[in-house]
Write a protein that holds these residues in place. Structure first.
Motif, PDB file in Angstrom:
ATOM      1  N   GLY A  99     -97.266 -11.170  69.360  1.00 45.34           N
ATOM      2  CA  GLY A  99     -96.188 -12.071  69.023  1.00 45.34           C
ATOM      3  C   GLY A  99     -95.909 -12.221  67.538  1.00 45.34           C
ATOM      4  O   GLY A  99     -96.674 -11.798  66.671  1.00 45.34           O
ATOM      5  N   LEU A 100     -94.793 -12.880  67.263  1.00 53.11           N
ATOM      6  CA  LEU A 100     -94.271 -12.978  65.915  1.00 53.11           C
ATOM      7  C   LEU A 100     -95.162 -13.723  64.924  1.00 53.11           C
ATOM      8  O   LEU A 100     -95.269 -13.304  63.766  1.00 53.11           O
ATOM      9  CB  LEU A 100     -92.884 -13.623  65.956  1.00 53.11           C
ATOM     10  N   PRO A 101     -95.811 -14.841  65.297  1.00 56.53           N
ATOM     11  CA  PRO A 101     -96.601 -15.549  64.277  1.00 56.53           C
ATOM     12  C   PRO A 101     -97.649 -14.666  63.614  1.00 56.53           C
ATOM     13  O   PRO A 101     -97.861 -14.746  62.405  1.00 56.53           O
ATOM     14  CB  PRO A 101     -97.248 -16.693  65.072  1.00 56.53           C
ATOM     15  N   ILE A 102     -98.305 -13.805  64.390  1.00 60.23           N
ATOM     16  CA  ILE A 102     -99.303 -12.902  63.812  1.00 60.23           C
ATOM     17  C   ILE A 102     -98.604 -11.850  62.959  1.00 60.23           C
ATOM     18  O   ILE A 102     -99.032 -11.547  61.837  1.00 60.23           O
ATOM     19  CB  ILE A 102    -100.155 -12.260  64.920  1.00 60.23           C
ATOM     20  N   GLU A 103     -97.513 -11.305  63.475  1.00 58.87           N
ATOM     21  CA  GLU A 103     -96.760 -10.321  62.695  1.00 58.87           C
ATOM     22  C   GLU A 103     -96.249 -10.937  61.397  1.00 58.87           C
ATOM     23  O   GLU A 103     -96.243 -10.292  60.337  1.00 58.87           O
ATOM     24  CB  GLU A 103     -95.602  -9.795  63.546  1.00 58.87           C
ATOM     25  N   HIS A 104     -95.854 -12.194  61.475  1.00 60.44           N
ATOM     26  CA  HIS A 104     -95.365 -12.906  60.286  1.00 60.44           C
ATOM     27  C   HIS A 104     -96.478 -13.043  59.240  1.00 60.44           C
ATOM     28  O   HIS A 104     -96.236 -12.901  58.030  1.00 60.44           O
ATOM     29  CB  HIS A 104     -94.831 -14.276  60.702  1.00 60.44           C
ATOM     30  N   GLN A 105     -97.700 -13.322  59.706  1.00 55.11           N
ATOM     31  CA  GLN A 105     -98.831 -13.412  58.778  1.00 55.11           C
ATOM     32  C   GLN A 105     -99.058 -12.084  58.045  1.00 55.11           C
ATOM     33  O   GLN A 105     -99.344 -12.066  56.848  1.00 55.11           O
ATOM     34  CB  GLN A 105    -100.103 -13.805  59.540  1.00 55.11           C
ATOM     35  N   ILE A 106     -98.924 -10.985  58.770  1.00 52.45           N
ATOM     36  CA  ILE A 106     -99.114  -9.667  58.157  1.00 52.45           C
ATOM     37  C   ILE A 106     -97.999  -9.383  57.150  1.00 52.45           C
ATOM     38  O   ILE A 106     -98.249  -8.840  56.066  1.00 52.45           O
ATOM     39  CB  ILE A 106     -99.168  -8.571  59.251  1.00 52.45           C
ATOM     40  N   GLU A 107     -96.773  -9.757  57.508  1.00 50.39           N
ATOM     41  CA  GLU A 107     -95.652  -9.562  56.584  1.00 50.39           C
ATOM     42  C   GLU A 107     -95.842 -10.376  55.307  1.00 50.39           C
ATOM     43  O   GLU A 107     -95.551  -9.898  54.203  1.00 50.39           O
ATOM     44  CB  GLU A 107     -94.339  -9.936  57.262  1.00 50.39           C
ATOM     45  N   LYS A 108     -96.333 -11.596  55.453  1.00 48.31           N
ATOM     46  CA  LYS A 108     -96.550 -12.438  54.266  1.00 48.31           C
ATOM     47  C   LYS A 108     -97.611 -11.826  53.352  1.00 48.31           C
ATOM     48  O   LYS A 108     -97.509 -11.901  52.133  1.00 48.31           O
ATOM     49  CB  LYS A 108     -96.984 -13.851  54.690  1.00 48.31           C
ATOM     50  N   LYS A 109     -98.634 -11.235  53.960  1.00 42.05           N
ATOM     51  CA  LYS A 109     -99.746 -10.713  53.178  1.00 42.05           C
ATOM     52  C   LYS A 109     -99.467  -9.325  52.621  1.00 42.05           C
ATOM     53  O   LYS A 109     -99.864  -8.989  51.499  1.00 42.05           O
ATOM     54  CB  LYS A 109    -100.999 -10.679  54.051  1.00 42.05           C
ATOM     55  N   HIS A 110     -98.767  -8.479  53.398  1.00 43.23           N
ATOM     56  CA  HIS A 110     -98.612  -7.072  53.021  1.00 43.23           C
ATOM     57  C   HIS A 110     -97.170  -6.661  52.751  1.00 43.23           C
ATOM     58  O   HIS A 110     -96.927  -5.511  52.372  1.00 43.23           O
ATOM     59  CB  HIS A 110     -99.177  -6.173  54.128  1.00 43.23           C
ATOM     60  N   GLY A 111     -96.208  -7.566  52.961  1.00 40.35           N
ATOM     61  CA  GLY A 111     -94.815  -7.211  52.754  1.00 40.35           C
ATOM     62  C   GLY A 111     -94.171  -6.652  54.006  1.00 40.35           C
ATOM     63  O   GLY A 111     -94.838  -6.406  55.018  1.00 40.35           O
ATOM     64  N   LYS A 112     -92.853  -6.430  53.930  1.00 39.68           N
ATOM     65  CA  LYS A 112     -92.083  -5.991  55.094  1.00 39.68           C
ATOM     66  C   LYS A 112     -91.828  -4.483  55.119  1.00 39.68           C
ATOM     67  O   LYS A 112     -91.115  -3.993  55.993  1.00 39.68           O
ATOM     68  CB  LYS A 112     -90.747  -6.732  55.146  1.00 39.68           C
ATOM     69  N   GLN A 113     -92.397  -3.759  54.166  1.00 38.12           N
ATOM     70  CA  GLN A 113     -92.089  -2.338  54.076  1.00 38.12           C
ATOM     71  C   GLN A 113     -93.098  -1.463  54.813  1.00 38.12           C
ATOM     72  O   GLN A 113     -93.059  -0.245  54.717  1.00 38.12           O
ATOM     73  CB  GLN A 113     -92.035  -1.923  52.591  1.00 38.12           C
ATOM     74  N   LEU A 114     -94.036  -2.074  55.520  1.00 36.85           N
ATOM     75  CA  LEU A 114     -95.050  -1.302  56.239  1.00 36.85           C
ATOM     76  C   LEU A 114     -94.431  -0.557  57.413  1.00 36.85           C
ATOM     77  O   LEU A 114     -93.446  -1.005  58.010  1.00 36.85           O
ATOM     78  CB  LEU A 114     -96.150  -2.229  56.759  1.00 36.85           C
ATOM     79  N   SER A 115     -95.031   0.564  57.752  1.00 36.20           N
ATOM     80  CA  SER A 115     -94.595   1.277  58.958  1.00 36.20           C
ATOM     81  C   SER A 115     -94.973   0.454  60.180  1.00 36.20           C
ATOM     82  O   SER A 115     -95.896  -0.362  60.145  1.00 36.20           O
ATOM     83  CB  SER A 115     -95.269   2.651  59.028  1.00 36.20           C
ATOM     84  N   ALA A 116     -94.265   0.685  61.286  1.00 29.97           N
ATOM     85  CA  ALA A 116     -94.500  -0.089  62.508  1.00 29.97           C
ATOM     86  C   ALA A 116     -95.917   0.084  63.027  1.00 29.97           C
ATOM     87  O   ALA A 116     -96.550  -0.886  63.472  1.00 29.97           O
ATOM     88  CB  ALA A 116     -93.490   0.305  63.573  1.00 29.97           C
ATOM     89  N   ASP A 117     -96.437   1.315  62.971  1.00 31.55           N
ATOM     90  CA  ASP A 117     -97.790   1.520  63.488  1.00 31.55           C
ATOM     91  C   ASP A 117     -98.829   0.835  62.602  1.00 31.55           C
ATOM     92  O   ASP A 117     -99.849   0.335  63.087  1.00 31.55           O
ATOM     93  CB  ASP A 117     -98.096   3.006  63.650  1.00 31.55           C
ATOM     94  N   LYS A 118     -98.568   0.765  61.290  1.00 26.81           N
ATOM     95  CA  LYS A 118     -99.472   0.052  60.381  1.00 26.81           C
ATOM     96  C   LYS A 118     -99.433  -1.452  60.660  1.00 26.81           C
ATOM     97  O   LYS A 118    -100.473  -2.122  60.659  1.00 26.81           O
ATOM     98  CB  LYS A 118     -99.078   0.335  58.932  1.00 26.81           C
ATOM     99  N   VAL A 119     -98.247  -1.968  60.921  1.00 27.98           N
ATOM    100  CA  VAL A 119     -98.110  -3.393  61.260  1.00 27.98           C
ATOM    101  C   VAL A 119     -98.936  -3.707  62.495  1.00 27.98           C
ATOM    102  O   VAL A 119     -99.681  -4.695  62.538  1.00 27.98           O
ATOM    103  CB  VAL A 119     -96.629  -3.755  61.496  1.00 27.98           C
TER     104      VAL A 119
END
Length: 940
Positions: A99-119
């Motif tokens: 879900g999004l809350p976990i994905e949001h945490q990763i985006e906050k920490k690593h940015g939004k430019q990560l590849s989907a598989d890395k996310v």
């Protein structure tokens, strides 16, 4: 000189007075884990009737808060009470991991430019870390479960099972693709489930907008208006404009307007004003005119149905729209005419379907209008409000503009306003009928869900109406999401028709088998040709993921059914009151979609935790009380006692003051257990237990009373009314034991012969009381009960949870004893009140320093007389006497100080103190108990 204190039976116990729980509990946890307590419980419970409480998975994001603690403690109390009641009640804890809350945490920490598989890889690792942290805290609460085999929705096998569950729902015909307005969070860039939406106040521009009647000067329209309102065509031709007036708080949706809706049965009027002719609902016209600062004259009336298909000019675009009819229109506010944009509202969408109105949204996923949209192209929706309002003012179509504060849907994660936006999504249809059995062919999913609610038990009962209302009114469930971290909607769709592949069911299973081995990445890395071969040129795989509520909502199918330890449907689901719109509902809908029934037999709902003033907890207010701090300061048992003692059906209040009161209550309970254990130190039940016929009458009464008390409490456990249990247990310790039985038998325990029948009789009943009481406390005060059990059972490998509720010996005259001693206790309380009055006035010290004279008649006299000389022990006085009086007189108690000397050993004031030359400071009773055959008692 003899030291008579050493002749008393004053025993001690290693069970300490101070609980020191914060330090002692972790050691006990380590011991439970070392001896595999949970697995031992499973072994001893094998073959018993099953009880399944299915764990609603907490979300793997952040440390647990006090609400989590309440939830897990309540579940643990139920599991342990069912175990003691003789059920096999396993507990398999779980976590919701996508879900999004976990994905949001990763985006906050690593940015939004990560590849989907890395996310996805980072999300999986993050969720695992969060699970480990939360698990440690849950275990620290004393919650017993199969923590090593807990379920995670991100386990490969569970991810595969979620795909299979989607396949089952697809097979039954409930899954469809459609373009309709959904809750859309601009910040998330995704559709939201109903449970992900919360309502907060928002300030919005409320506008009244006039839609001019199109081509009003043509013969056809003049005739149409003449027929509708019964007016002369000259009235039409001599007025510059005729406007149908709408009211809205979302000006930005006007570019998507496709119609104006009226109620077919409401009355409408054509009103002449300085702004031209206005069409308004009769019931709202006066409020509208006042809002516009206008006066008006009514020229004609009509029903809403008469306005149907009248064409209007869009207020700032070069196109016409028409008036349509819909029964969702109300007279609560506005004008009685509703601006209709099927791309931005569900009511609008449904009525638009009826009239075949366009449904394409001009707003993209980022909340901006598409570039080709006139006036507002490339504008953010909230910015468009001002542009739209300016255009309306310029065109003289704005009759009123006000700022209003109103309740508006917000994203529960970002706390920002959402929009309704029509997008291609996948839905589970509430009004669709299953493709399977004939018996179900006329029942929609909504029908099945309503029937399932009707057969479900609710604790508290009000939960039924709440869930019914939500099911009755809920729209189709949008289950698709546009994110990376989630279980894929494993569908191959045709590139042109967008229809699923004919072999979709077969493909679901093939994908699930791959996901079982590699996790969800197996889908995202899959080349279509692997499963489709040559057909891959015509089909594409969906990139959408499933709503996270689908993950948890299908755990009845993905977790409960495959586990041989659990039974489906589960006996109970237990969550917070917000889950009527969340997990309770998603589980119900998927259960009905797959099995045509609810996945649970009962639902238990608890409220939210607030501070001592009833305020919601928040870091900004500084009123957050963390469960970790409570455990570190007081111990988990204090937290457990607070949870159990609070009526969870409403809000649960907690504060430092409330916790201090809980601590005091705990001390009373612990001191009672300590007294019981201390007086059983030299009692071996196998050797020292007396037959019931050798007990004193008060002992037999107390056995009957405790047995009835246990039966009462176990029934309350079955009803999950834990606050009543705590209240009754506390009263039992303080009133029935401390204020009555234990107070009376102290003399017998301390002063009679250590191995004599009077003392052994008391110990025999104490043995049963302690076994019963400790077990009754065990589900709530798990650490304390287990600690007490170690001293009671004297077996290091034993556990109280390896046993069931205490079994009492049979006693045929229990009911007579209960009735007789209930009356005695009532009379005793009258005497004790007089004694307390005398003590308060300084006439006596302790009650043993008193002589009591009771004047009574009738049944009261007979009852008290039947106790013979033991009456003084019941009253805890040194002497008592009965004087018969006329029946007309009420019972009268007279207290006076004793004239006798005080026995140095038993502290009774007796006339025979000093009459024994060898023992001049003690009474004859003590001499007999020490050096003779020992006193004999019959009643107390």
């Amino acid at each position: 000189m003899t030291d008579y204190k050493n002749t008393l039976n004053l025993l001690d116990t290693p069970f300490p007075m101070r609980g020191n729980l914060a330090k002692r509990e972790p050691t006990m946890l380590a011991s439970w884990q070392k001896k595999n307590l949970y697995q031992k419980i499973r072994a001893v419970s094998k073959g018993r009737p099953k009880f399944t409480l299915h764990d609603g998975p907490p979300y793997a994001n952040g440390d647990i808060h006090i609400g989590h603690a309440v939830n897990k403690i309540l579940k643990d109390i139920i599991i342990k009470s069912k175990t003691l009641a003789g059920f096999d009640a396993p507990y398999i804890p779980g976590w919701d991991c996508h879900g999004l809350p976990i994905e949001h945490q990763i985006e906050k920490k690593h940015g939004k430019q990560l590849s989907a598989d890395k996310v996805r890889a980072l999300c999986r690792a993050f969720a695992g870390e969060q699970v480990a942290r939360q698990k440690a805290d849950f275990i620290r609460l004393g919650v017993l479960g199969d923590w090593d085999q807990s379920y995670l929705t991100m386990n490969f096998e569970t991810e595969a099972s979620i795909i299979r569950a989607l396949g089952k729902i697809y097979q039954r015909g409930y899954l469809y693709q459609g373009q309709k307005p959904v809750n859309w969070c601009i910040d998330c860039g995704s559709a939201l489930a109903e449970a992900e939406v919360e309502y907060e106040n928002k300030t919005s521009p409320a506008i009244d907008v006039g839609f001019e009647v199109a081509h009003k000067n043509t013969n056809a329209v003049c005739e149409q208006l003449t027929a509708i309102f019964g007016i002369h065509r000259d009235v039409i031709l001599t007025n510059n404009s005729i406007m149908a007036v709408i009211w809205t708080t979302t000006p930005w949706t006007l570019p998507a307007n496709q119609a104006v809706c009226v109620h077919p049965d409401f009355d409408y009027e054509l009103i002449q004003t300085d702004q031209g002719l206005l069409i308004l609902a009769t019931e709202l016209k006066q409020a509208c005119l006042e809002r516009y600062a206008l006066t008006g004259t009514t020229l004609g009336h009509c029903k809403g149905i008469a306005l149907e298909n009248l064409y209007l000019q869009h207020p700032f675009e070069d196109r016409t729209v028409k008036i349509i009819c819909g029964k969702h229109v109300t007279l609560e506010a506005g004008t009685g005419l509703v601006h209709t944009a099927p791309a931005h509202g569900l009511d609008d969408y449904f009525i638009g379907q009826k009239y075949n109105l366009p449904n394409e949204s001009p707003v993209d996923s980022n909340g901006k209008f598409t570039a080709d949209k006139p006036l507002v192209g490339n504008l953010f929706v909230w910015k468009a409000n001002d542009i739209v309002i300016d255009a309306l003012q310029t065109g003289n179509h704005l009759l009123c503009l006000k700022k209003i504060e109103h309740s508006y849907p917000h994203c529960w994660r970002h706390k920002t306003p959402i929009i309704f936006r029509s997008t291609p999504q996948w839905f589970i249809g509430m009004n669709l009928q299953p493709k399977t059995t004939a018996s179900e062919q006329h029942s929609t999913l909504r029908d099945l869900a309503m029937q399932a609610v009707d057969t479900t038990r609710f604790y508290p009962a009000w939960g039924r109406a709440r869930l019914e209302a939500m099911i009755k009114n809920r729209p189709d469930w949008c289950v698709s999401r546009q994110r990376n971290w989630g279980v894929p909607m494993a569908l191959f769709v045709h590139k042109e028709t967008y229809k699923p592949h004919p072999r979709t069911l077969e493909l679901f299973e093939q994908v699930a088998q791959k996901v079982e081995q590699q996790g969800i990445e197996a889908w995202f890395s899959l080349d279509e040709t692997e499963l489709l071969g040559e057909e891959a040129k015509d089909y594409q795989k969906l990139s959408d993921t499933l709503d996270v509520w689908f993950d948890s909502g299908t755990t009845h199918d993905t977790v409960v059914k495959p586990n041989a330890l659990l039974e489906h449907p589960a006996d109970l689901y237990l969550e917070g009151s917000d889950q009527h719109r969340g997990w309770f509902q998603s589980s119900l809908l998927t259960g009905c979609a797959i099995d045509s029934r609810a996945p649970y037999k009962a639902l238990l709902t608890h409220g939210f935790v607030v501070d001592g003033h009833g305020h919601k907890m928040s870091k900004s207010k500084g009123n957050v009380i963390a469960p970790q701090k409570i455990m570190d300061t007081y111990g988990a048992d204090i937290l457990r006692l607070w949870v159990a003692s609070t009526d969870y059906s409403g809000e649960l209040s907690i504060s430092d003051e409330i916790l201090k009161r809980v601590v005091e209550s705990y001390r009373r309970i612990r001191n009672t257990l300590r007294f019981l254990l201390a007086n059983l130190v030299d009692f071996d039940a196998e050797k020292d237990m007396l037959a019931i016929e050798d007990w004193l009458e008060i002992d037999r009464y107390m056995l009957a009373y405790t047995q009835a008390f246990q039966q009462d409490l176990t029934q309350i456990y079955d009803q999950y009314e834990f606050h009543q249990i705590v209240h009754k247990l506390h009263n039992f310790c303080s009133e029935d034991l401390g204020g009555f039985y234990l107070d009376i038998i102290k003399d017998r325990l301390y002063t009679t012969a250590a191995s004599g029948k009077p003392r052994r009789a008391a110990q025999s009943v104490l043995y049963h009381i302690t076994h019963s009481l400790t077990r009754l406390f065990a589900p709530i005060l798990s650490f304390t009960a287990e600690e007490a059990w170690e001293h009671l059972a004297l077996q290091s490998e034993d556990s109280i949870l390896l046993h069931t509720w205490h079994q009492f010996p049979d006693q045929p005259d229990s009911q007579q004893l209960l009735e007789r001693w209930s009356k005695i206790r009532t009379l005793r309380s009258q005497v004790l009140k007089k004694l307390e009055d005398s003590r308060a006035q300084g006439e006596i010290g302790s009650s043993l320093a008193a002589t009591v004279e009771i004047r009574a008649s009738g049944d009261d006299l007979v009852l008290l007389k039947s106790l013979e000389d033991d009456l003084r022990f019941v009253l805890i006085t040194s002497e008592s006497s009965l004087i018969p009086v006329d029946k007309s007189q009420a019972i009268d108690v007279r207290v006076k100080p004793s004239n006798h000397q005080k026995c140095e050993r038993c502290w009774h004031y007796r006339n025979d103190v000093g009459q024994h030359a060898e023992h001049p400071t003690i009474c004859g009773r003590c001499v007999t108990n020490l050096y003779g055959a020992g006193e004999k008692r019959q009643y107390a």
